[in-house]
Design an enzyme around this catalytic site. Structure first.
Site, PDB file in Angstrom:
ATOM      1  N   HIS A 160       0.860  -1.320   0.131  1.00  0.00           N
ATOM      2  CA  HIS A 160       0.287  -0.098   0.191  1.00  0.00           C
ATOM      3  C   HIS A 160       0.602   1.162  -0.248  1.00  0.00           C
ATOM      4  CE1 HIS A 160      -3.278  -1.951   0.586  1.00  0.00           C
ATOM      5  NE2 HIS A 160      -3.249  -2.699   1.212  1.00  0.00           N
ATOM      6  N   ASP A 368       3.187   9.049  -2.128  1.00  0.00           N
ATOM      7  CA  ASP A 368       1.733   8.931  -1.326  1.00  0.00           C
ATOM      8  C   ASP A 368       2.122   6.871  -2.103  1.00  0.00           C
ATOM      9  OD1 ASP A 368      -0.240   8.177   0.154  1.00  0.00           O
ATOM     10  OD2 ASP A 368      -0.947  10.318  -0.173  1.00  0.00           O
TER      11      ASP A 368
END
Length: 383
Positions: A160, A368
């Site tokens: 993730h 991110d």
């Protein structure tokens, strides 16, 4: 139909106080419900070091569409595995912050121990046809232990976070063990082709393995597939929630300060990867250089608490508090406060209507994996 077994660092039932309203938890819950699956991981509870942590317990979440089974950690396990190696070693490294990365062999040994503990506690729960889907950097070594125990089930992994360039990744002394842990899976997933390519470079340039154009990995006895597939949101459901909340007056709690103003909104975890300090300074520059917007624009930043015992996060919180105080002290008028900084979480319903009422969604991560707020903000808008 095979049962889906999801393994993640943390299992938080939807009924729990402070349960996360978005991101990983929401995505996993939808997958579990559709497959009547099992969710396994840490309970969030920390026990004294003299307590043996081999007992699991089932969570009654009032939802019989899937099962949740958890295990506790001891204080030393929590500190070494979670606070130190995962959050002060792996997290900054994966986000390209080698300057913030710390490593000790003791912490890595604890990380390895907890991954083995998770494996041993899950084994009695597994069936012969289960499909096991492991989540994120906390559990890089988990499936390696499963394979050593003779588990032949289909194993997938999804990262993730970003994956850093090969030369940065191999600065971690235990990098080879982590690679072997990942290659114990049948499929390893990344958000982007760039992240996949960075991992493939580790296989090819650092280990002389082979990665084909379709993502098939060959390295010694290892055979694995690499895929790039971003996680999304349930767009229709989020749009409907935002519209419903607005229609029933859910935005009234904001009405006293949002009326007749253009609102800029940011919603993030409190983390140095999110660029929050840069964002505050940019807003300060905007006010200084565009005085015509003073009084007509307000910036709301919601920063949910995160890793509150990790020194880098304590420092970030203090810096943001100082910045917001300075900006408000410089520009606030009797009838206008330019920056509202809130260090707590809000439920999805409140965020949805807030996105809908705001004119700008500000998403500025330095690095991110995938930022759900960018998608949620757009989905929440009135067409």
């Amino acid at each position: 139909m095979s049962r889906l077994v999801i393994v993640s660092n943390r299992v938080t039932p939807a009924s729990a106080e402070g349960a996360p309203a978005g991101g990983l938890a929401v995505g996993l819950k939808a997958a579990l419900e559709s497959a009547r699956g099992l969710w396994f991981g840490w309970s969030g509870d920390v026990c004294p070091d003299d307590v043996s942590m081999r007992d699991t317990r089932q969570i009654d979440d009032g939802d019989d569409s899937y099962r949740s089974v958890t295990v506790d950690l001891t204080q030393s396990q929590y500190a070494g595995y979670y606070e130190q190696f995962a959050n002060r070693g792996l997290w900054p490294l994966l986000h390209g912050r080698l300057d913030l990365t710390t490593f000790t062999r003791r912490d890595f040994a604890t990380y390895r121990e907890v991954n083995r503990l998770f494996c041993e506690c899950l084994l009695p729960e597994l069936g012969p046809d289960d499909i096991i889907w492991v989540q994120d950097y906390h559990l890089f070594l988990f499936s390696h232990h499963l394979r050593n125990k003779g588990v032949e089930a289909a194993l997938g992994f999804f990262l993730h976070t970003p994956f850093p360039p090969a030369d940065l990744f191999v600065a971690l002394p235990c990098w080879r063990e982590i690679v072997d842990g990942l290659l114990a899976h049948d499929v390893v997933g990344f958000h982007t082709r760039g992240d996949l390519r960075n991992f493939a470079d580790v296989i090819e340039r650092k280990l002389n393995g082979r990665v084909s154009g379709d993502g098939a990995v060959e390295l010694g006895e290892h055979r694995c597939a690499l895929v790039a597939q971003s996680i999304g949101i349930d767009t229709d459901a989020f749009a409907a929630m935002a519209a419903s909340e607005a229609e029933r007056g859910g935005g009234e709690q904001f009405a006293d300060w949002i009326t007749n103003r253009k609102v800029i909104v940011g919603v993030d975890r409190l983390d140095y990867s999110k660029g929050l300090d840069h964002r505050f300074r940019a807003f300060e520059t905007f006010l200084a250089e565009s005085p015509e917007h003073r009084g007509g624009v307000a910036f709301l930043q919601i920063a949910a608490p995160s890793r509150e015992d990790v020194p880098e996060y304590v420092q970030m919180r203090e810096e943001l508090e100082a910045l917001s105080g300075r900006i408000n002290g410089r520009f606030t008028e009797l009838d206008w406060v330019p920056l509202r900084y809130i260090n707590k979480s809000f439920p999805q319903e409140s965020l949805a209507v807030l996105y809908r009422l705001s004119r700008v969604g500000l998403v500025t991560p330095l690095r991110d994996g995938l930022n759900m707020v960018a998608k949620e903000y757009i989905a929440a808008q009135d067409p």
